[in-house]
Design a protein around this motif. Structure first.
Motif, PDB file in Angstrom:
ATOM      1  N   ALA A  34       0.887  -1.013   0.046  1.00 35.27           N
ATOM      2  CA  ALA A  34       0.095  -0.179   0.038  1.00 35.27           C
ATOM      3  C   ALA A  34       0.731   1.299   0.069  1.00 35.27           C
ATOM      4  O   ALA A  34       0.328   2.119  -0.624  1.00 35.27           O
ATOM      5  CB  ALA A  34      -1.018   0.009   1.260  1.00 35.27           C
ATOM      6  N   GLY A  35       2.049   1.098   0.598  1.00 39.15           N
ATOM      7  CA  GLY A  35       2.927   2.486   0.687  1.00 39.15           C
ATOM      8  C   GLY A  35       3.544   2.499  -0.643  1.00 39.15           C
ATOM      9  O   GLY A  35       4.008   3.984  -0.789  1.00 39.15           O
ATOM     10  N   ARG A  36       3.546   1.686  -1.639  1.00 41.18           N
ATOM     11  CA  ARG A  36       4.064   2.102  -2.799  1.00 41.18           C
ATOM     12  C   ARG A  36       2.912   2.801  -3.870  1.00 41.18           C
ATOM     13  O   ARG A  36       3.508   2.867  -5.206  1.00 41.18           O
ATOM     14  CB  ARG A  36       4.528   0.797  -3.618  1.00 41.18           C
ATOM     15  CG  ARG A  36       5.789   0.441  -2.835  1.00 41.18           C
ATOM     16  CD  ARG A  36       6.507  -0.919  -3.560  1.00 41.18           C
ATOM     17  NE  ARG A  36       7.330  -1.586  -2.708  1.00 41.18           N
ATOM     18  CZ  ARG A  36       7.294  -2.697  -2.341  1.00 41.18           C
ATOM     19  NH1 ARG A  36       6.155  -3.501  -2.315  1.00 41.18           N
ATOM     20  NH2 ARG A  36       8.505  -3.136  -1.622  1.00 41.18           N
ATOM     21  N   ASP A  37       1.678   2.780  -3.352  1.00 38.70           N
ATOM     22  CA  ASP A  37       0.554   3.382  -4.165  1.00 38.70           C
ATOM     23  C   ASP A  37       0.646   4.756  -4.250  1.00 38.70           C
ATOM     24  O   ASP A  37       0.067   5.370  -3.348  1.00 38.70           O
ATOM     25  CB  ASP A  37      -0.675   2.583  -3.836  1.00 38.70           C
ATOM     26  CG  ASP A  37      -1.896   2.925  -4.515  1.00 38.70           C
ATOM     27  OD1 ASP A  37      -1.824   3.391  -5.782  1.00 38.70           O
ATOM     28  OD2 ASP A  37      -3.145   2.746  -4.202  1.00 38.70           O
ATOM     29  N   ASN A  38       0.944   5.215  -5.321  1.00 42.88           N
ATOM     30  CA  ASN A  38       0.862   6.702  -5.667  1.00 42.88           C
ATOM     31  C   ASN A  38      -0.541   7.166  -6.472  1.00 42.88           C
ATOM     32  O   ASN A  38      -0.513   8.301  -6.567  1.00 42.88           O
ATOM     33  CB  ASN A  38       2.038   7.213  -6.137  1.00 42.88           C
ATOM     34  CG  ASN A  38       3.276   7.344  -5.066  1.00 42.88           C
ATOM     35  OD1 ASN A  38       3.159   7.418  -3.860  1.00 42.88           O
ATOM     36  ND2 ASN A  38       4.367   6.947  -5.595  1.00 42.88           N
ATOM     37  N   GLY A  78      -8.607   4.364  -4.928  1.00 39.26           N
ATOM     38  CA  GLY A  78      -8.924   3.021  -4.290  1.00 39.26           C
ATOM     39  C   GLY A  78      -9.592   3.130  -3.120  1.00 39.26           C
ATOM     40  O   GLY A  78     -10.381   4.122  -2.955  1.00 39.26           O
ATOM     41  N   SER A  79      -9.218   2.542  -1.638  1.00 41.42           N
ATOM     42  CA  SER A  79     -10.052   2.802  -0.669  1.00 41.42           C
ATOM     43  C   SER A  79      -9.071   3.194   0.436  1.00 41.42           C
ATOM     44  O   SER A  79      -8.109   3.303   0.160  1.00 41.42           O
ATOM     45  CB  SER A  79     -10.521   1.464   0.056  1.00 41.42           C
ATOM     46  OG  SER A  79      -9.293   0.604   0.096  1.00 41.42           O
ATOM     47  N   LEU A  80      -9.942   4.043   1.350  1.00 39.45           N
ATOM     48  CA  LEU A  80      -9.164   4.686   2.458  1.00 39.45           C
ATOM     49  C   LEU A  80      -9.945   4.717   3.552  1.00 39.45           C
ATOM     50  O   LEU A  80     -11.083   5.002   3.501  1.00 39.45           O
ATOM     51  CB  LEU A  80      -8.869   6.273   2.230  1.00 39.45           C
ATOM     52  CG  LEU A  80      -8.127   7.186   3.078  1.00 39.45           C
ATOM     53  CD1 LEU A  80      -6.419   6.412   3.055  1.00 39.45           C
ATOM     54  CD2 LEU A  80      -7.781   8.632   2.616  1.00 39.45           C
ATOM     55  N   ASP A 129     -12.482   5.728  -2.492  1.00 39.23           N
ATOM     56  CA  ASP A 129     -13.527   5.417  -1.741  1.00 39.23           C
ATOM     57  C   ASP A 129     -13.443   5.424  -0.170  1.00 39.23           C
ATOM     58  O   ASP A 129     -12.641   4.658   0.271  1.00 39.23           O
ATOM     59  CB  ASP A 129     -13.776   4.057  -1.993  1.00 39.23           C
ATOM     60  CG  ASP A 129     -15.096   3.170  -1.559  1.00 39.23           C
ATOM     61  OD1 ASP A 129     -15.753   4.236  -1.099  1.00 39.23           O
ATOM     62  OD2 ASP A 129     -15.049   2.035  -1.373  1.00 39.23           O
ATOM     63  N   LEU A 130     -13.947   6.432   0.476  1.00 37.99           N
ATOM     64  CA  LEU A 130     -13.660   6.723   1.811  1.00 37.99           C
ATOM     65  C   LEU A 130     -14.503   5.852   2.839  1.00 37.99           C
ATOM     66  O   LEU A 130     -15.594   6.088   2.665  1.00 37.99           O
ATOM     67  CB  LEU A 130     -13.636   8.143   1.999  1.00 37.99           C
ATOM     68  CG  LEU A 130     -13.346   8.886   3.240  1.00 37.99           C
ATOM     69  CD1 LEU A 130     -11.858   8.413   3.716  1.00 37.99           C
ATOM     70  CD2 LEU A 130     -13.864  10.453   3.559  1.00 37.99           C
ATOM     71  N   GLU A 131     -13.849   5.481   3.996  1.00 31.84           N
ATOM     72  CA  GLU A 131     -14.720   5.013   4.866  1.00 31.84           C
ATOM     73  C   GLU A 131     -14.328   5.637   6.202  1.00 31.84           C
ATOM     74  O   GLU A 131     -13.240   5.876   6.463  1.00 31.84           O
ATOM     75  CB  GLU A 131     -14.386   3.339   4.957  1.00 31.84           C
ATOM     76  CG  GLU A 131     -15.088   2.872   6.402  1.00 31.84           C
ATOM     77  CD  GLU A 131     -14.929   1.210   6.405  1.00 31.84           C
ATOM     78  OE1 GLU A 131     -15.331   0.723   7.444  1.00 31.84           O
ATOM     79  OE2 GLU A 131     -14.297   0.612   5.685  1.00 31.84           O
ATOM     80  N   ILE A 132     -15.294   5.922   6.947  1.00 35.27           N
ATOM     81  CA  ILE A 132     -15.228   6.760   8.198  1.00 35.27           C
ATOM     82  C   ILE A 132     -15.820   5.854   9.118  1.00 35.27           C
ATOM     83  O   ILE A 132     -17.089   5.584   9.317  1.00 35.27           O
ATOM     84  CB  ILE A 132     -15.695   8.083   8.187  1.00 35.27           C
ATOM     85  CG1 ILE A 132     -15.608   9.224   7.031  1.00 35.27           C
ATOM     86  CG2 ILE A 132     -15.873   8.594   9.392  1.00 35.27           C
ATOM     87  CD1 ILE A 132     -14.016   9.498   7.313  1.00 35.27           C
ATOM     88  N   VAL A 173      -3.126   8.611   1.288  1.00 36.04           N
ATOM     89  CA  VAL A 173      -2.817   9.159   2.805  1.00 36.04           C
ATOM     90  C   VAL A 173      -2.687  10.435   3.098  1.00 36.04           C
ATOM     91  O   VAL A 173      -3.102  11.152   3.680  1.00 36.04           O
ATOM     92  CB  VAL A 173      -2.134   8.016   3.291  1.00 36.04           C
ATOM     93  CG1 VAL A 173      -1.679   8.365   4.817  1.00 36.04           C
ATOM     94  CG2 VAL A 173      -2.535   6.648   3.328  1.00 36.04           C
ATOM     95  N   ARG A 174      -1.478  10.824   2.215  1.00 39.07           N
ATOM     96  CA  ARG A 174      -1.201  12.281   2.392  1.00 39.07           C
ATOM     97  C   ARG A 174      -2.359  12.989   1.980  1.00 39.07           C
ATOM     98  O   ARG A 174      -2.435  14.353   2.892  1.00 39.07           O
ATOM     99  CB  ARG A 174      -0.063  12.583   1.300  1.00 39.07           C
ATOM    100  CG  ARG A 174       1.120  12.014   1.746  1.00 39.07           C
ATOM    101  CD  ARG A 174       2.324  12.533   1.139  1.00 39.07           C
ATOM    102  NE  ARG A 174       2.148  12.970  -0.036  1.00 39.07           N
ATOM    103  CZ  ARG A 174       2.611  11.822  -1.244  1.00 39.07           C
ATOM    104  NH1 ARG A 174       3.102  10.622  -1.036  1.00 39.07           N
ATOM    105  NH2 ARG A 174       2.469  12.158  -2.430  1.00 39.07           N
TER     106      ARG A 174
END
Length: 302
Positions: A91-95, A99-101, A129-132, A279-280
């Motif tokens: 996931a850290g390589r995904d720029n 996708g989902s967050l 696609d955001l999930e809170i 994420v950023r």
């Protein structure tokens, strides 16, 4: 041996096995996994059949692991840590801003701060696609239970990285009719604080630096939303974040003192995810929302 054949087993079955180990009953595991309890029972039986061992003793009060079950649990825990590490690195390589967050934060933050602003984030990043998750629970970012955590904590976990913003503030609130009906000077024992944690005393430390040190605590209501509802129903005094009550027409501050600073607000993620574009993007957005609402969070006029 279980260790030798573990890599070829169904990981979904192992996840179900671990939940039964943790929860102790099929129904509790099924509730946590959001599946029917018969699915959990069937997958455990299939796993036992594939291994040709009995993993649990079935008793009326729950499932108890056999020696084979304990051995599988040790191996499963080790493998789970390795799998989580691999997932974080990938996931850290995904720029891509797609996708989902998954973001966890306390319910008052989600409703009173982010509810009116999430359309901005959705418009800027339509492919995300955001999930809170509205929870005070310390969801495990390292285990990918969440990608980002907005926490109120003076000592966040060492495994997480991020930014400390500023402390939120709390004050004392009650319904004006409740305050008018009490004789705090002569009969403080007839009033009550609404409690929010386990305690050894009816007069815990958090009440002793207030004007209501002689008022006993009653009940245990961990949800801030529930505390606010009970206070609006004229059931007692509450000490909650200012953002939860300021502006409500049927609650007033029950003190002349300025709101008190409480725990710090942190924006946190895992080291492996901190450079991921999505994420950023959300952490920058969340910081702006929180800073825009600093006065409200600290009980000052907006």
């Amino acid at each position: 041996m279980i260790c030798a054949i573990f890599p070829i087993m169904d990981w979904e079955a192992i996840k179900i096995f671990r939940e039964v180990m943790d929860r102790g009953t099929v129904r509790a595991a099924a509730k946590q996994l959001n599946v029917h309890h018969s699915t959990v029972s069937r997958r455990i039986e299939q796993l036992e059949s594939s291994l040709d061992v009995r993993l649990f003793e079935r008793r009326p009060e729950g499932y108890f692991p056999t020696l084979a079950g304990e051995e599988l649990a040790r191996v499963a825990n080790q493998f789970s840590e390795e799998l989580n590490t691999v997932e974080r690195h990938i996931a850290g390589r995904d720029n891509e801003l797609a996708g989902s967050l998954k973001v966890t934060m306390a319910e008052p933050f989600a409703i009173q701060l982010f509810g009116d602003r999430l359309h901005e984030f959705a418009s800027a990043y339509p492919d995300l696609d955001l999930e809170i998750i509205t929870s005070f629970d310390l969801l495990d970012v390292a285990r990918r239970e969440a990608d980002i955590a907005i926490r109120m904590d003076n000592n966040p976990p060492d495994a997480l990285v991020g930014k400390r913003l500023f402390p939120y503030h709390t004050s004392i609130y009650a319904h004006p009719d409740y305050l008018a009906a009490q004789d705090f000077e002569n009969h403080p024992e007839q009033a009550r604080w609404l409690g929010w944690t386990d305690r050894e005393s009816r007069f815990p430390d958090w009440t002793q630096d207030t004007e209501y040190a002689r008022v006993p605590v009653w009940g245990n209501f961990s949800s801030i939303g529930l505390q606010v509802s009970l206070a609006r129903a004229k059931m007692g005094l509450i000490m909650v974040p200012c953002i939860s009550c300021d502006g409500l027409p049927d609650l007033v501050r029950a003190t002349d003192r300025e709101p008190m600073p409480s725990r710090d607000i942190w924006l946190l993620t895992h080291e492996d995810l901190r450079r991921t574009a999505r994420v950023r993007a959300f952490m920058d957005f969340a910081e702006q929302v929180l800073r825009d609402n600093r006065a409200v969070l600290q009980g000052q006029p907006a």
